[in-house]
Motif scaffolding. Structure first.
Motif, PDB file in Angstrom:
ATOM      1  N   HIS A 114     -66.958  23.773 -30.967  1.00  0.00           N
ATOM      2  CA  HIS A 114     -65.531  23.460 -30.812  1.00  0.00           C
ATOM      3  C   HIS A 114     -65.038  24.098 -29.512  1.00  0.00           C
ATOM      4  O   HIS A 114     -65.755  24.082 -28.516  1.00  0.00           O
ATOM      5  N   ILE A 115     -63.879  24.650 -29.523  1.00  0.00           N
ATOM      6  CA  ILE A 115     -63.324  25.212 -28.295  1.00  0.00           C
ATOM      7  C   ILE A 115     -63.105  26.710 -28.491  1.00  0.00           C
ATOM      8  O   ILE A 115     -62.539  27.127 -29.514  1.00  0.00           O
ATOM      9  N   PRO A 116     -63.566  27.531 -27.531  1.00  0.00           N
ATOM     10  CA  PRO A 116     -63.383  28.982 -27.672  1.00  0.00           C
ATOM     11  C   PRO A 116     -61.914  29.354 -27.765  1.00  0.00           C
ATOM     12  O   PRO A 116     -61.050  28.604 -27.335  1.00  0.00           O
ATOM     13  N   ALA A 117     -61.656  30.535 -28.344  1.00  0.00           N
ATOM     14  CA  ALA A 117     -60.264  30.981 -28.468  1.00  0.00           C
ATOM     15  C   ALA A 117     -60.217  32.499 -28.471  1.00  0.00           C
ATOM     16  O   ALA A 117     -61.220  33.170 -28.708  1.00  0.00           O
ATOM     17  N   SER A 118     -59.058  33.059 -28.178  1.00  0.00           N
ATOM     18  CA  SER A 118     -58.869  34.504 -28.251  1.00  0.00           C
ATOM     19  C   SER A 118     -57.786  34.809 -29.280  1.00  0.00           C
ATOM     20  O   SER A 118     -56.777  34.107 -29.337  1.00  0.00           O
ATOM     21  N   ILE A 119     -58.039  35.844 -30.075  1.00  0.00           N
ATOM     22  CA  ILE A 119     -56.996  36.258 -31.031  1.00  0.00           C
ATOM     23  C   ILE A 119     -56.704  37.741 -30.818  1.00  0.00           C
ATOM     24  O   ILE A 119     -57.492  38.456 -30.201  1.00  0.00           O
ATOM     25  N   LEU A 120     -55.578  38.200 -31.336  1.00  0.00           N
ATOM     26  CA  LEU A 120     -55.247  39.619 -31.218  1.00  0.00           C
ATOM     27  C   LEU A 120     -56.232  40.439 -32.063  1.00  0.00           C
ATOM     28  O   LEU A 120     -56.598  40.024 -33.163  1.00  0.00           O
ATOM     29  N   SER A 121     -56.629  41.544 -31.541  1.00  0.00           N
ATOM     30  CA  SER A 121     -57.658  42.334 -32.233  1.00  0.00           C
ATOM     31  C   SER A 121     -57.186  42.830 -33.608  1.00  0.00           C
ATOM     32  O   SER A 121     -57.998  43.151 -34.464  1.00  0.00           O
ATOM     33  N   ILE A 151     -65.148  21.021 -37.406  1.00  0.00           N
ATOM     34  CA  ILE A 151     -63.817  21.037 -36.787  1.00  0.00           C
ATOM     35  C   ILE A 151     -63.866  20.379 -35.422  1.00  0.00           C
ATOM     36  O   ILE A 151     -63.010  19.570 -35.064  1.00  0.00           O
ATOM     37  N   GLY A 152     -64.920  20.750 -34.678  1.00  0.00           N
ATOM     38  CA  GLY A 152     -65.060  20.200 -33.334  1.00  0.00           C
ATOM     39  C   GLY A 152     -65.176  18.691 -33.365  1.00  0.00           C
ATOM     40  O   GLY A 152     -64.543  17.991 -32.565  1.00  0.00           O
ATOM     41  N   GLN A 153     -65.978  18.224 -34.340  1.00  0.00           N
ATOM     42  CA  GLN A 153     -66.145  16.772 -34.458  1.00  0.00           C
ATOM     43  C   GLN A 153     -64.800  16.110 -34.760  1.00  0.00           C
ATOM     44  O   GLN A 153     -64.414  15.120 -34.134  1.00  0.00           O
ATOM     45  N   GLU A 154     -64.139  16.690 -35.725  1.00  0.00           N
ATOM     46  CA  GLU A 154     -62.850  16.139 -36.121  1.00  0.00           C
ATOM     47  C   GLU A 154     -61.868  16.168 -34.947  1.00  0.00           C
ATOM     48  O   GLU A 154     -61.151  15.211 -34.696  1.00  0.00           O
ATOM     49  N   PHE A 155     -61.927  17.284 -34.243  1.00  0.00           N
ATOM     50  CA  PHE A 155     -61.032  17.442 -33.110  1.00  0.00           C
ATOM     51  C   PHE A 155     -61.319  16.391 -32.041  1.00  0.00           C
ATOM     52  O   PHE A 155     -60.403  15.737 -31.535  1.00  0.00           O
ATOM     53  N   ARG A 156     -62.612  16.207 -31.766  1.00  0.00           N
ATOM     54  CA  ARG A 156     -62.970  15.236 -30.739  1.00  0.00           C
ATOM     55  C   ARG A 156     -62.639  13.815 -31.194  1.00  0.00           C
ATOM     56  O   ARG A 156     -62.200  12.974 -30.413  1.00  0.00           O
ATOM     57  N   ALA A 157     -62.829  13.587 -32.507  1.00  0.00           N
ATOM     58  CA  ALA A 157     -62.456  12.278 -33.041  1.00  0.00           C
ATOM     59  C   ALA A 157     -60.956  12.061 -32.865  1.00  0.00           C
ATOM     60  O   ALA A 157     -60.504  10.979 -32.479  1.00  0.00           O
ATOM     61  N   GLY A 158     -60.224  13.157 -33.138  1.00  0.00           N
ATOM     62  CA  GLY A 158     -58.758  13.088 -32.964  1.00  0.00           C
ATOM     63  C   GLY A 158     -58.409  12.796 -31.525  1.00  0.00           C
ATOM     64  O   GLY A 158     -57.525  11.965 -31.235  1.00  0.00           O
ATOM     65  N   LEU A 159     -59.124  13.495 -30.630  1.00  0.00           N
ATOM     66  CA  LEU A 159     -58.872  13.279 -29.205  1.00  0.00           C
ATOM     67  C   LEU A 159     -59.146  11.835 -28.821  1.00  0.00           C
ATOM     68  O   LEU A 159     -58.381  11.212 -28.099  1.00  0.00           O
ATOM     69  N   GLU A 160     -60.275  11.337 -29.369  1.00  0.00           N
ATOM     70  CA  GLU A 160     -60.663   9.974 -29.067  1.00  0.00           C
ATOM     71  C   GLU A 160     -59.621   8.989 -29.601  1.00  0.00           C
ATOM     72  O   GLU A 160     -59.236   8.038 -28.926  1.00  0.00           O
TER      73      GLU A 160
END
Ligand code: MAN
Length: 598
Positions: A114-121, A151-160
């Motif tokens: 999927h896509i990397p992300a940063s969260i508060l420690s 999630i990534g697949q779903e996300f990319r499908a959504g993007l598509e």
């Protein structure tokens, strides 16, 4: 729609699980720049939990196996083993990228698939599967499953899907733009057409004005000419003579009355026995003329009635009053009456001059003109209070015109009373004025058309989007039935709340502007995703109703939802293909925000 966008709209889709840090670089470009060793072998720092790849080079142990805090006073140096030891050594928290020990540090989730992300420690190791970390790397192993691939697949499908939606929508949008271009050409052509028409009509008005002036002036000159004509001069002389004769007649009649009364006295009271021959001759002469040669009875005598009757019989029988010396009985009825003379004197000679053609007209033409002047002008010369008796006056005049063979008596005249307030002017002047009037009206109509066309053209350039794509929807209405009310919004028109249960309609406002909260720069896609409709019906004890419209790209023009966020402040959500900018147009903003996130 860019990934950043998506992130915030579908948070529920992320179901991360606990996982140890997977030393895999997601963005090859970043790796290449930060790892001169090469893309094949992973960076030694890649195994440090929660560390952002940008910082790998700073987390290589020194020769003394130490780590120096990235910032903070004195740039503290600590043993490398103190990194991620769940104890905060550095002021900036840089020694604990993978734990919650330091308040200010952030945790980097690789989210492979999927896509990397940063969260508060602070959210690290709290037992909660943060959707941002779909790989579950922020929690102990086994706590949160790695759902990044799904999630990534779903996300990319959504993007598509979004890409397709935009593609379809932008095709419709293109047709809107084509419509606007046509509309623009039409309006531009109309502006030219109306501008030319205005010029033409201005010339027409100017011409018509000149005609009026000329006719008025010509009328004056013609009147002068006519007044100086021998006919008119002679007519004036005749009228003067008529007046003088009438006053002389009046004077003579009264003198005659006096003389007659003197003689009446004389013939009744003189004594024939006196031998005054002069008196006798005078009395006999008078009686000859006025009493048929007989002595009238003395005043107050009882036998007067009988004698009167006898005398009358005799007059009727034998006939002729001695005064009528010409003696032709048939002419008696033609004797002109006083009132008739008076009427003649009253005839408006100036009126007769107006509208009369020059002397060259034929007999028939003359009659027509006369009839015209009679019907036309006479009414104009009559003051309003007298208009009622117009018919009477006119028939009086016509009598004379017919009598003197000026007007053909076989012609019948309608007795309709002409409109009052028609100006006192000739038919020519009136006609000229009328064409000036209609030319003026036509000019201002054309000017109005020009103005509104210019306004439409300038709206097309400013109000309906960067390419005029919204023009097509000007006046298009979308609505949604929400039970109690059906909400309707007509683009660039009115928003309405229509009561379904007998309640009336409430105006929710009219189009005011784009981008009501000034959150986006003019000309951007975001700018055209918000509209404000305001100044609707006033709320009881509250503001005027208003609508904030939030728009999204889709192939349909559709009202999706209505929420009364605050009392009488409505938020509409709708879709329209007009907002489906093609990807190329959107590329710059998309790439920049993607970069921001990384
Ligand atoms: C009407 C409707 C409502 C609104 C009230 C305010 O009932 O317009 O949406 O809240 O008036 O009085």
């Amino acid at each position: 729609m860019n990934p950043h966008h998506h992130h915030h709209h579908h948070p529920a889709l992320f179901q991360p699980k606990a996982r140890m840090l997977v030393p895999l670089i997601v963005i090859p470009a970043l790796l290449a720049s930060s790892s001169p060793v090469g893309a094949k072998s992973p960076h030694p720092a890649a195994s440090i939990k929660g560390l952002h790849p940008d910082k790998y080079d700073r987390y290589v142990p020194s020769s003394k196996d130490t780590f120096t805090c990235l910032s903070g006073s004195g740039k503290k140096t600590i043993p490398f083993s103190a990194v991620n030891d769940d104890y905060c050594d550095c002021e900036d928290g840089s020694d604990e990228p993978g734990t919650s020990a330091c308040r200010w540090s952030t945790f980097y989730c690789h989210n492979k698939g999927h896509i990397p992300a940063s969260i508060l420690s602070s959210r690290v190791g709290d037992g909660i599967c943060d959707p941002e970390c779909c790989d579950g790397s922020d929690e102990s192993e086994g706590v949160c499953p790695d759902v990044c691939v799904a999630i990534g697949q779903e996300f990319r499908a959504g993007l598509e899907e979004e890409r397709k939606r935009r593609k379809t929508g932008s095709k419709i949008r293109s047709s809107y733009i084509a419509f606007a271009e046509k509309e623009k050409k039409r309006l531009e052509a109309d502006v030219i057409k109306y501008s030319n028409l205005v010029k033409d009509k201005e010339r027409e008005v100017e011409k018509a004005r000149q005609v009026v002036e000329e006719v008025e002036q010509g009328q004056g000159e013609m009147m002068e000419k006519r007044k100086n004509s021998p006919l008119y001069t002679s007519l004036l002389a005749h009228r003067l003579s008529l007046s003088r004769l009438r006053s002389r007649t009046t004077r003579l009649e009264s003198e005659l009355d006096v003389l007659k009364s003197i003689f009446e006295d004389l013939v009744r009271s003189y004594n024939p026995n006196y031998q005054d021959m002069a008196v006798r001759a005078a009395a006999m002469g008078y009686m000859e003329i006025y009493h048929d040669g007989k002595t009238p009875p003395a005043e107050g005598s009882g036998t007067g009635v009988e004698e009167e009757e006898t005398r009358r019989e005799e007059v009727d029988g034998e006939g002729e009053p001695v005064v009528d010396e010409s003696g032709e009985g048939e002419e008696k009825e033609e004797e002109i009456k006083d009132e008739e003379l008076e009427e003649l004197e009253k005839v408006d000679l100036m009126g007769l001059l107006v509208g009369w053609e020059d002397g060259s007209v034929s007999g028939a033409g003359k009659e027509d003109t006369l009839r015209e002047f009679v019907l036309y002008n006479l009414a104009n010369y009559i003051p309003d209070p007298l208009l009622e008796s117009y018919d009477f006056l006119r028939s009086g005049l016509l009598y004379w015109l017919i009598k003197f063979s000026v007007v053909d008596p076989s012609t019948t005249f309608s007795s309709s009373v002409p409109k009052p307030h028609s100006s006192v002017e000739s038919p020519q002047t009136s006609a000229a004025r009328q064409s000036l009037n209609s030319a003026t009206i036509s000019l201002s109509d054309t000017q109005a058309s020009l103005t509104s066309t210019q306004a439409s053209l300038s709206d097309l350039a400013t109000k309906f989007g960067p390419k005029g794509e919204w023009k097509k929807l000007d006046g298009t209405c979308i609505e949604k039935n929400l039970g109690e009310y059906t909400y309707e919004l007509c683009f660039f028109g009115a928003a309405t709340q229509k009561g379904n249960k007998g309640g009336g309609n409430n105006s929710l406002g009219r189009f005011n502007s784009w981008n009501y909260d000034s959150s986006a720069e003019e000309g951007t896609e975001a700018y055209y995703s918000k509209q404000l409709y305001d100044m609707g019906a006033k709320c009881w004890n509250g503001p005027h109703r208003s609508v904030k419209l939030q728009l999204y790209c889709a192939k349909e023009n559709e009202l999706l939802s209505v929420v009364e966020a605050e009392k009488c402040e409505y938020v509409f959500t709708a879709t329209s293909p007009a907002l489906c900018w093609p990807e190329a147009e959107d590329a710059s903003s998309s790439s920049s925000s993607t970069k921001d996130e990384l």
